[in-house]
Design an enzyme around this catalytic site. Structure first.
Site, PDB file in Angstrom:
ATOM      1  CD  GLU A  52     -13.532   5.630   3.656  1.00 54.74           C
ATOM      2  OE1 GLU A  52     -12.358   5.669   3.203  1.00 54.74           O
ATOM      3  OE2 GLU A  52     -14.242   4.621   3.602  1.00 54.74           O
ATOM      4  CG  ASP A 106      -3.715   5.042   0.530  1.00 55.31           C
ATOM      5  OD1 ASP A 106      -4.877   4.622   0.420  1.00 55.31           O
ATOM      6  OD2 ASP A 106      -3.290   5.634   1.537  1.00 55.31           O
TER       7      ASP A 106
END
EC number: 4.2.1.20
Length: 278
Positions: free
Chosen positions: A59, A70
């Protein structure tokens, strides 16, 4: 084509890769690295090193200034990439060169805002032209995804949605019916990052997702950082997704060459982990 292993385009390569791992009696190893980190060229080299070490799928993160999923490690890498001036064109180049060099499936993981501003048709056309297998869209609600899915299908791209432990069964059914390629199961509530234990929430979520009747592979991310954890998750998931641990190896390395060797080595350890599952 929704809720199925995709046919057509590079998405077929993604489905074939996941099916191939299953045929070998193991989970697929899916690695994540952001584009433009530490530089555009350096990021491409890092992805090639991860593939060389044993990753099945990568990815490529599209760096974002406000990454809600994140944790601090990936946010640090994103900040380095953004300060370096990374653009969507660089993300496409990263996908193209990584795929051409390895022949393996490369996805983009991105929040919706950059695609919306860039243009859905333009983004999907360029991603397909670059050889991308599809997109993971963690913040795009399924009920608002029709335009994206229309263009993704047109260009043979998989649409991977994220499910979480908080997702109700009805919601899981809706998400798995709309997605393609695989289902990204977030192992816990929270942001990305390495953890001491993956926990039982992940296994429960995989079981609940499969109970929808979806034919899509279910891959688990968030928290996996070593071979033991990879083996644990591989015992119940079709794919093991690792991001922060790779980024941390790059951040901690004294120089770029050492960083490349570190991520290649980690990929090798994790690849052994997914092959040595319980």
């Amino acid at each position: 084509m929704s809720g199925t292993a995709f046919s057509g385009g590079r998405a077929q390569l993604l489905s074939d890769t996941l099916a191939g791992a299953k045929a070998e009696g193991r989970s697929a190893l899916i690695a994540y690295l952001p584009a433009g980190f530490p530089t555009v060229d350096g990021g491409i080299e890092a992805i090639k090193a991860v593939f060389d070490g044993g990753a099945d799928i990568v990815e490529v993160g599209l760096p974002h200034s406000d990454p809600v999923l994140d944790g601090p490690v990936i946010q640090t890498a994103d900040d380095i990439a953004l300060r370096g001036g990374v653009k969507i064109a660089d993300v496409m180049r990263t996908v193209r060169e990584a795929h051409l060099a390895t022949g393996k499936p490369v996805l983009v993981m991105t929040y919706w805002n950059p695609i919306d501003r860039y243009g859905v048709e333009r983004f999907t056309a360029e991603l397909a032209e670059a050889g991308g297998a599809g997109c993971i869209l963690p913040d795009l609600p399924v009920q608002e995804s029709a335009l994206w899915r229309e263009h993704a299908t047109k260009h043979g791209l998989a649409t991977v949605f994220v499910v979480a432990p908080s997702s109700k069964d009805e919601r899981l059914t809706e998400i798995t019916a709309a997605g393609s390629g695989f289902v990204y199961a977030a192992s816990l509530m929270g942001v990305t990052g390495t953890r001491e234990s993956v926990g039982t929430q992940a296994q429960n979520l995989v079981e609940r997702t499969r109970a929808t009747g979806t034919p899509l592979p279910v891959c688990v991310g968030l928290g996996v950082s070593n071979a033991a954890q990879a083996a644990e998750v591989a015992g119940f998931a079709d794919g093991v997704i690792v991001g922060s641990a790779f980024v941390k190896r790059m951040l901690d390395a004294p120089d770029h060459a050492s960083g490349l060797e570190a991520v290649r080595e980690l990929a090798g350890e994790l690849a052994k982990g997914v092959r040595g599952r319980a």
